[in-house]
Structure formats: C-alpha cells, structure tokens
Design an enzyme around this catalytic site. Structure first.
Site, PDB file in Angstrom:
ATOM      1  N   MET A  31       0.165  -2.609  -4.858  1.00  0.00           N
ATOM      2  CA  MET A  31      -0.931  -1.927  -4.863  1.00  0.00           C
ATOM      3  C   MET A  31      -1.298  -1.539  -3.210  1.00  0.00           C
ATOM      4  SD  MET A  31      -3.571  -4.214  -7.626  1.00  0.00           S
ATOM      5  CE  MET A  31      -3.712  -5.486  -6.289  1.00  0.00           C
ATOM      6  N   GLY A  32      -0.356  -1.207  -2.627  1.00  0.00           N
ATOM      7  CA  GLY A  32      -0.272  -0.864  -1.216  1.00  0.00           C
ATOM      8  C   GLY A  32      -0.723  -1.788  -0.394  1.00  0.00           C
ATOM      9  N   ALA A  33      -1.184  -1.420   0.943  1.00  0.00           N
ATOM     10  CA  ALA A  33      -1.572  -2.353   1.626  1.00  0.00           C
ATOM     11  C   ALA A  33      -0.222  -3.355   2.295  1.00  0.00           C
ATOM     12  CB  ALA A  33      -2.682  -3.235   1.690  1.00  0.00           C
ATOM     13  N   GLY A  37       6.499  -8.866   2.995  1.00  0.00           N
ATOM     14  CA  GLY A  37       6.695  -9.115   1.796  1.00  0.00           C
ATOM     15  C   GLY A  37       7.094  -8.193   0.572  1.00  0.00           C
ATOM     16  N   HIS A  38       6.385  -7.103   0.703  1.00  0.00           N
ATOM     17  CA  HIS A  38       6.887  -5.927  -0.165  1.00  0.00           C
ATOM     18  C   HIS A  38       8.248  -5.309   0.517  1.00  0.00           C
ATOM     19  CE1 HIS A  38       2.156  -5.915  -0.332  1.00  0.00           C
ATOM     20  NE2 HIS A  38       2.460  -5.428  -1.743  1.00  0.00           N
ATOM     21  N   GLN A  62      -7.209  -4.560 -13.100  1.00  0.00           N
ATOM     22  CA  GLN A  62      -6.953  -6.012 -13.131  1.00  0.00           C
ATOM     23  C   GLN A  62      -7.890  -6.770 -12.185  1.00  0.00           C
ATOM     24  OE1 GLN A  62      -2.864  -4.944 -11.313  1.00  0.00           O
ATOM     25  NE2 GLN A  62      -3.359  -6.676  -9.826  1.00  0.00           N
ATOM     26  N   LYS A 150       5.611 -15.044  -5.144  1.00  0.00           N
ATOM     27  CA  LYS A 150       4.283 -15.546  -4.789  1.00  0.00           C
ATOM     28  C   LYS A 150       3.150 -15.771  -5.909  1.00  0.00           C
ATOM     29  CE  LYS A 150       1.064 -13.595  -1.985  1.00  0.00           C
ATOM     30  NZ  LYS A 150      -0.495 -13.597  -3.039  1.00  0.00           N
ATOM     31  N   GLN A 154       2.208 -14.109 -12.772  1.00  0.00           N
ATOM     32  CA  GLN A 154       2.191 -12.595 -12.924  1.00  0.00           C
ATOM     33  C   GLN A 154       3.772 -12.330 -13.349  1.00  0.00           C
ATOM     34  OE1 GLN A 154       0.647  -9.172 -10.718  1.00  0.00           O
ATOM     35  NE2 GLN A 154       2.742  -9.238  -9.631  1.00  0.00           N
ATOM     36  N   SER A 187      -1.500  -9.075   0.917  1.00  0.00           N
ATOM     37  CA  SER A 187      -2.450  -7.849   1.532  1.00  0.00           C
ATOM     38  C   SER A 187      -4.052  -8.409   1.779  1.00  0.00           C
ATOM     39  CB  SER A 187      -2.548  -6.938   0.538  1.00  0.00           C
ATOM     40  OG  SER A 187      -1.068  -6.495   0.241  1.00  0.00           O
TER      41      SER A 187
HETATM   42  O1  PAF Z   1       1.225  -7.633  -7.736  1.00  0.00           O
HETATM   43  C1  PAF Z   1       0.799  -6.553  -7.793  1.00  0.00           C
HETATM   44  O2  PAF Z   1       0.722  -5.971  -6.404  1.00  0.00           O
HETATM   45  C2  PAF Z   1       0.148  -5.840  -8.995  1.00  0.00           C
HETATM   46  O3  PAF Z   1      -0.348  -6.932  -9.678  1.00  0.00           O
HETATM   47  C3  PAF Z   1       0.957  -5.066  -9.531  1.00  0.00           C
HETATM   48  C4  PAF Z   1       2.119  -5.625 -10.220  1.00  0.00           C
HETATM   49  C5  PAF Z   1       1.391  -3.844  -8.620  1.00  0.00           C
HETATM   50  C6  PAF Z   1       0.301  -4.276 -10.784  1.00  0.00           C
HETATM   51  O4  PAF Z   1      -0.922  -3.501 -10.385  1.00  0.00           O
END
Ligand code: PAF
Length: 289
Positions: A31-33, A37-38, A62, A150, A154, A187
């Site tokens: 979701m950016g930011a 970690g990303h 969500q 984390k 999910q 984020s």
């Molecule tokens: O973990 C996230 O950043 C979001 O839940 C995802 C998996 C990109 C779905 O919008």
C-alpha cells in the site's frame, strides 16, 4: 540495471508483463509508504524469481468506517525512487476505479479465521484484503508472491485462499524487519509522536518476555501456559498501551487455543493502540521440547 517500468492500468500492465514461458515473475503487493520492511520483501522476491513487480494501492476495501484511510501516508515520489534503487522491474499503480469491484457485491470471504483477532476489531478487513490480493494474482499470474510475517493473520489467510481455491501461485512469508529497539517497521509508525515512539519499543519487548514465559511455564506441569495472555495484557496496560487483543493461535488452523490440550508451538498475536496508532506484532511460541 534494467529500466523500471510503471503501469497505471490493466491494459498497460498486460503489455509490460513478461511471459511466464521466459520469466519467473514474483509480486510484492503493497500500500506504499515503503520502508526497509518492504525492501526486504522485494529482495526476497528477487532471490526467488527473475522479474520483480510491486503494486502500490491503498485499498479502501480493507479500511473500516472511522479508520485511517484518508490519512494513510501516500508518498508516491519517494516510493518510486526507493523501488528504482531496489532494482524493481515493474510498478503497478492501479486506480480505484479500475481495481475495486464495481458494485462490491462479489467479494472474497475470509471465513471464520477472518473474523478473529484483527478481524474482530476490523470487521470486513480481511475480506477486503483477499478481494484485492486475488485480483492482483489474476492480473499478474505471478509464479509467487511475498508477504510480511508481521501481518501473520493476513499471511495465513492469503495462503489459505491460494490453497483452497487452487491458485497456482507460491505464497511465501518473510521475517519482520525491526528497528534497533525491536519495534516492527510499519508505514503507520510515522503516526507516533516522539514520546509514543520511545514507549512503542516496550511492545516488542513485552512480547519477547511472553515467548520466554511460554518456555518457562512449560517446565511445570501444573502451570497453565495460556495465562501468558492475561499476564502480557496486564503488562501492556500498565505501560500505557490500550490492548485490543492478546491471543494464542494454533499454527495449523489459526484458531484460538483454549485448552485443555495446549500444543508446544503456537503463535502469540497482539494488537494495541498507542495514542492514535494501532500497532500489531506476533511471536512464534515454542516450549523448546
Ligand atoms: O499488507 C498490505 O500492505 C496490504 O494488506 C496488501 C497485502 C497490499 C493488500 O492491500
């Protein structure tokens, strides 16, 4: 280094995606930011495949009413620079108009586990996550996708969706990246005031203590290891966190463990509020036997 391409629509994406006959594409949905970690998810995708795509989309499905959809950090320019430095091959920036189901009547149901833990405090959250992730999987048809540990619930639900719907995609979880004081990168950490940021380090420290307690209690057959949840909730409240939940989930089913049989290994899951920020984290519990 190859040029990073950017797709804004489904049709652009189709022209930029390589064929699965010539490339092993891996996807990192975000979701950016973006933060380190990303970055570690992207590095993992690179080590698994030979073409790395990243999607950036703040998914309204969500977020519940009153949650932080409007103030969720949007930092596209620095995200793109970050992705370029990281050697990303393709970035997908869908518009809500194209990717969100038109009338919202058909969505993915995250089932009973989607209503527990974070799903209890955020009704519909996991249905929204799975709906968008399934669409991304259809659009990219990647060999695999990487998600952070984390967001343990999910990750479990995405892996369950892939298994239950027979999607031909490998979903791998990647370890949480932490600040030097143990706070998991997120984020949302940028919402914390400096006083809250110092205090936030107590959250992972208390969860570490819970993991040790789980081991210690296993030495005494008269001790109930599930008491870890109450002990930890109390400690968190004493330190100024508003506890959303602290729970212990089965590693296979992700259902709460309530006894009488208590497995040696489980997940400790926790969510707390600190000021206006919601923090989540988890630990793999093991008695070490
Ligand atoms: O973990 C996230 O950043 C979001 O839940 C995802 C998996 C990109 C779905 O919008």
């Amino acid at each position: 280094m190859a040029l990073m391409r950017i797709a804004h629509s489904f049709s652009e994406l189709r022209t930029l995606l390589p064929s699965s006959r010539t490339h092993r594409s891996w996807l990192v949905p975000t979701m950016g930011a973006l933060h380190e970690g990303h970055g570690s998810l992207i590095d993992r995708a690179r080590s698994e495949g030979d073409f790395v795509a990243v999607s950036i989309f703040v998914n309204p499905l969500q977020f519940g009413p009153g949650e932080d959809l409007d103030r969720y950090p949007r930092t596209l320019e620095s995200d793109l620079a970050f992705l370029e430095r990281r050697g990303t091959d393709l970035v997908f920036l869908p518009t809500a108009g194209e990717i969100v189901p038109r009338d919202g009547r058909i969505t993915v149901s995250s089932g009973p586990v989607g209503k527990l833990f974070c799903g209890r405090s955020r009704p519909g959250h996991f249905d929204g996550v799975l709906t968008i992730v399934l669409k991304l999987f259809h659009l990219f048809t990647p060999e695999g996708a990487v998600f952070g540990e984390k967001d343990r619930q999910q990750l479990f639900l995405i892996q369950s969706m892939v298994r239950d719907l027979d999607l031909p995609i490998r979903v791998v979880g990647h370890p949480t990246v932490r600040e030097s004081d143990g706070l998991a990168l997120s984020s949302r950490n940028r919402y914390l005031t400096s006083e809250e940021r110092s205090r936030a380090a107590l959250f992972p420290a208390i969860l570490d203590h819970a993991a040790r307690l789980w081991k210690d209690l296993a030495r005494d057959p008269f001790q109930n290891r599930l008491e870890v949840c109450d002990t930890i909730s109390r400690r968190l409240s004493e330190e100024g966190f508003v506890v959303d939940y602290v729970a212990i989930a089965d590693r296979e089913t992700f259902l709460p463990i309530s006894g009488p049989a208590i497995p040696d290994e489980a997940f400790l899951l926790a969510a707390v509020h600190l000021g206006k920020t919601r923090l989540i984290d988890n630990r793999e519990l093991s008695t070490g036997v």
